[in-house]
Design a protein around this motif. Structure first.
Motif, PDB file in Angstrom:
ATOM      1  N   GLY A   1       3.814   6.023  -5.371  1.00 19.48           N
ATOM      2  CA  GLY A   1       3.943   5.945  -6.822  1.00 19.48           C
ATOM      3  C   GLY A   1       4.970   4.950  -7.318  1.00 19.48           C
ATOM      4  O   GLY A   1       5.153   4.803  -8.525  1.00 19.48           O
ATOM      5  N   THR A   2       5.643   4.239  -6.412  1.00 19.05           N
ATOM      6  CA  THR A   2       6.626   3.235  -6.829  1.00 19.05           C
ATOM      7  C   THR A   2       5.941   2.058  -7.510  1.00 19.05           C
ATOM      8  O   THR A   2       6.406   1.575  -8.528  1.00 19.05           O
ATOM      9  N   ARG A   3       4.859   1.611  -6.940  1.00 18.83           N
ATOM     10  CA  ARG A   3       4.102   0.507  -7.534  1.00 18.83           C
ATOM     11  C   ARG A   3       3.013   1.113  -8.408  1.00 18.83           C
ATOM     12  O   ARG A   3       2.223   1.929  -7.948  1.00 18.83           O
ATOM     13  N   GLN A   4       2.985   0.667  -9.683  1.00 18.94           N
ATOM     14  CA  GLN A   4       2.035   1.246 -10.632  1.00 18.94           C
ATOM     15  C   GLN A   4       1.423   0.192 -11.545  1.00 18.94           C
ATOM     16  O   GLN A   4       1.045   0.494 -12.664  1.00 18.94           O
ATOM     17  N   ASN A   5       1.322  -1.034 -11.065  1.00 13.13           N
ATOM     18  CA  ASN A   5       0.813  -2.112 -11.928  1.00 13.13           C
ATOM     19  C   ASN A   5      -0.701  -2.265 -11.843  1.00 13.13           C
ATOM     20  O   ASN A   5      -1.236  -3.325 -12.076  1.00 13.13           O
TER      21      ASN A   5
ATOM     22  N   MET B   1      -5.905   1.439  -6.901  1.00  9.89           N
ATOM     23  CA  MET B   1      -5.201   1.317  -5.621  1.00  9.89           C
ATOM     24  C   MET B   1      -4.421   2.595  -5.303  1.00  9.89           C
ATOM     25  O   MET B   1      -4.464   3.074  -4.175  1.00  9.89           O
ATOM     26  N   GLY B   2      -3.712   3.120  -6.257  1.00  8.90           N
ATOM     27  CA  GLY B   2      -2.947   4.341  -6.023  1.00  8.90           C
ATOM     28  C   GLY B   2      -3.831   5.500  -5.606  1.00  8.90           C
ATOM     29  O   GLY B   2      -3.525   6.229  -4.665  1.00  8.90           O
TER      30      GLY B   2
ATOM     31  N   LEU C   1       0.824  -1.206   0.000  1.00  8.37           N
ATOM     32  CA  LEU C   1       0.000   0.000   0.000  1.00  8.37           C
ATOM     33  C   LEU C   1       0.862   1.261   0.000  1.00  8.37           C
ATOM     34  O   LEU C   1       0.566   2.233  -0.709  1.00  8.37           O
ATOM     35  N   LEU C   2       1.931   1.238   0.758  1.00  7.32           N
ATOM     36  CA  LEU C   2       2.837   2.396   0.785  1.00  7.32           C
ATOM     37  C   LEU C   2       3.530   2.589  -0.562  1.00  7.32           C
ATOM     38  O   LEU C   2       3.748   3.724  -0.998  1.00  7.32           O
ATOM     39  N   LEU C   3       3.861   1.492  -1.237  1.00  4.98           N
ATOM     40  CA  LEU C   3       4.470   1.601  -2.573  1.00  4.98           C
ATOM     41  C   LEU C   3       3.491   2.211  -3.567  1.00  4.98           C
ATOM     42  O   LEU C   3       3.877   2.992  -4.431  1.00  4.98           O
TER      43      LEU C   3
END
Length: 91
Positions: free
Chosen positions: A57-61, A67-68, A51-53
């Motif tokens: 914005g680090t996780r964008q899949n 989710m973002g 969730l923090l990723l």
């Protein structure tokens, strides 16, 4: 914190504009289809880290950035509570 996690998971937070986790991940956390994966029984530390990723914005899949968008509306306490609740769901 347990009550806050259960509420966020089942109902979301209208005041923060966060929909319920159960809307996509299902009431038991098993996921509703391949786009919305099972999160039941995942370690709280893993869920929180993901969730923090998304929030930073680090996780964008996530194709539609659901989710973002949602996690940017959540407080750190919201994230910890929802993560702890998901970890307690039976896989």
């Amino acid at each position: 914190m347990a009550q806050q996690g259960a509420t966020l998971y089942a109902q979301g937070s209208a005041e923060r504009g966060v929909q319920a986790c159960a809307n996509c991940h299902g009431p038991g956390g098993q996921g509703l289809n391949p786009i919305y994966p099972s999160i039941a029984g995942q370690p709280a530390s893993y869920v929180e880290a993901q969730l923090l990723l998304w929030r930073d914005g680090t996780r964008q899949n996530d194709v539609y950035s659901v989710m973002g968008t949602l996690v940017r509306r959540m407080t750190d306490e919201n994230i910890r509570a929802a993560s702890a609740y998901a970890a307690g769901l039976a896989p």
